[in-house]
Design an enzyme around this catalytic site. Sequence first.
Site, short mmCIF file in Angstrom:
data_model
loop_
_atom_site.label_atom_id
_atom_site.label_comp_id
_atom_site.label_asym_id
_atom_site.label_seq_id
_atom_site.Cartn_x
_atom_site.Cartn_y
_atom_site.Cartn_z
N ASN A 1 -6.97 -4.78 -0.81
CA ASN A 1 -7.02 -6.10 -1.66
C ASN A 1 -5.71 -6.87 -1.18
O ASN A 1 -5.90 -7.92 -1.02
CB ASN A 1 -6.74 -5.59 -3.07
CG ASN A 1 -7.26 -6.58 -4.06
OD1 ASN A 1 -7.14 -7.79 -3.70
ND2 ASN A 1 -7.34 -6.34 -5.21
N THR A 2 -4.58 -6.33 -1.43
CA THR A 2 -3.20 -7.17 -1.37
C THR A 2 -3.13 -7.80 -0.09
O THR A 2 -2.63 -8.90 -0.25
CB THR A 2 -2.06 -6.15 -1.88
OG1 THR A 2 -2.38 -5.42 -2.96
CG2 THR A 2 -0.99 -6.78 -2.19
N LYS B 1 -15.04 3.76 -8.92
CA LYS B 1 -13.80 3.95 -8.59
C LYS B 1 -12.98 4.64 -9.35
O LYS B 1 -12.36 3.91 -10.07
CB LYS B 1 -13.09 2.92 -7.57
CG LYS B 1 -11.84 3.37 -6.69
CD LYS B 1 -10.98 1.92 -6.28
CE LYS B 1 -9.70 2.77 -5.86
NZ LYS B 1 -8.67 1.58 -5.51
N ALA C 1 -5.91 1.96 0.05
CA ALA C 1 -4.49 1.81 -0.61
C ALA C 1 -3.27 1.89 0.80
O ALA C 1 -3.47 2.91 1.43
CB ALA C 1 -3.77 2.51 -1.56
N GLY C 2 -2.47 1.08 0.90
CA GLY C 2 -1.52 1.17 1.69
C GLY C 2 -1.69 0.33 3.12
O GLY C 2 -0.50 0.56 3.96
#
Lengths: 260, 337
Positions: free
Chosen positions: A206-207, A96, A184-185
Amino acid sequence: MVQFYDKTFASRLLIGTALYPSPAIMQAAIRASGAGIVTVSLRRESAGGRIGNAFWDLIRALDVSVLPNTAGCRSVREAVTTAQLARELFDTPWIKLEVIGDDETLQPDVVGLVEAAGILIKDGFEVFPYCTEDLTVAMRLRDLGCRVIMPWAAPIGSARGITNRDALKLMRARLPDVTLVVDAGLGAPSHAADALELGYDAVLLNTAIARAADPVAMANAFRLAVESGRIAHDAGLMGPRDFASPSTPVVGTPFWHAVS
Amino acid sequence: MNHHARTRVPESIDIIGAGIAGTWQALLFAQAGCKVTLHERGDASMTESTGHWAGGMLAPFCESEAAEPLITRLGLRSLDLWRGALPETPFNGSLVVSHPRDRADFERFARLAEGHRRVDGGAIADLEPDLAGRFHDGLYFAQEGHVDPRHVLPALHEKLRAAGVPIEFKSAAGPDDFDGAVIDCRGIAARDTCPTLRGVKGEIVTVETAEIALSRPVRLIHPRWSLYVVPRANNRFLIGATTIESEDTGVSVRSALELLTAAYSIHPAFGEARIVAFGAALRPAFPDNLPRIVAGNRTVTVNGLYRHGFLLAPALAEVTVAHVMGERTDAEVVRCA
């Protein structure tokens, strides 16, 4: 089934391995997510490639494909070196590719990204580039040989969901043969469902899972949302309309009143 | 023989590891009337111990943001034991602040952690006058404390000697070298017998400046780590700590930058501070990051204290003593080998 280079996967969710309260919770969350691919950050989690053997054993025990990333790299050279280190360490051609261009927004440096992708593809890597929603950047990446492209929904960790829907729709329409992943986001399962409904092949998270009060339950919620979004896409979504359109005729309302 | 006796006191106990876990075990076994010997591979300076680089935070409420309820339960019990053993331990709370950009993480911390009250800029200035005007809101955990590991460990060793407990430094003794009961508190060195134990790197930096004074640990919200600035004696401050899944013990430039930036952003006076030392240690952890007391026939292993060594050691010692004496078993922590 979704294709990532020469491998196919049942799950359309890719999941990160950072920020969990413990490796045991990480393992349980990854299992609950149903993900077949996990990303591992070579820099943040392992101090220059010396990842802890015990931690690495815990990831291996999951029996999933590992997608190493170049998170935190700020130049082409740094990203290329990190990718080469990752190939040795994880014994995979997958990478990645992340080249950060701005510290405030962690926005990808798309010029550096295209350059690094070219170098790595010539070197035999199978690149998963993390990019913005810019169509011409995505086309350049495709022309270089990227069969997977991963545009952002919003800045990393911002949990805002898709902020430029039109551009992501355009990219989907113009790159029908590339595996497109929203990376992301994303903050909520509804954001993930949104991406799949738009026709994206998968999402990377992830987060939103790792930092939930209950990461395992949140992983399950995302699994269901991703499945739901994909089924909805395949089933054919009705488009938005400008006016109300009753599903049953409103009996007794004269048509000249209904259009007044 | 009195078979009705509920307690059984082992004749002698050998404890391996004079770090914070083993030291508390020795203290409480000696108090329970056992003849204790403490064995340590390093010398009396204890620089090889993980605790040498520890923050020494006694912060069960702050930790409840990321840790399981077990940590808070044992931690709260430990606060009482610390107060009892070292009445001079400061319990003037801890303060959590954040920069506007980390607002979302600050609110998340406030939601997940227990035992705090919100404080505004004025209240922060009352608590820490040098931080006046720098932060507009924070969380105050009034009941928490902190110790300086490099002072507390020798003080506890002195207490042991006064109680007649010999401490054998530079000892090569292992768990199999004794005939009687053994408590294995070797931390990360016990990987030979605990295959699932892993090291989690924590990096810290110590700085010195007379331009700023803090009377309690100040924790700064960071997207990945629990970063805190802990005041030490002689104008020194410990800034820590990273949490990295690696068994390397070097300090990276990236980590150094993040730690020093954190301190500088709490107060610019840290920009002029003198760097005293960088350091790193491996925290011993099981996959669930929870402590375990594993009871075998003769050997009891106490390990996996992770980031919570000073917070958990007293309560774990109490649980171990109660189990070995046959008084009660805390099923959440004690496992059979």
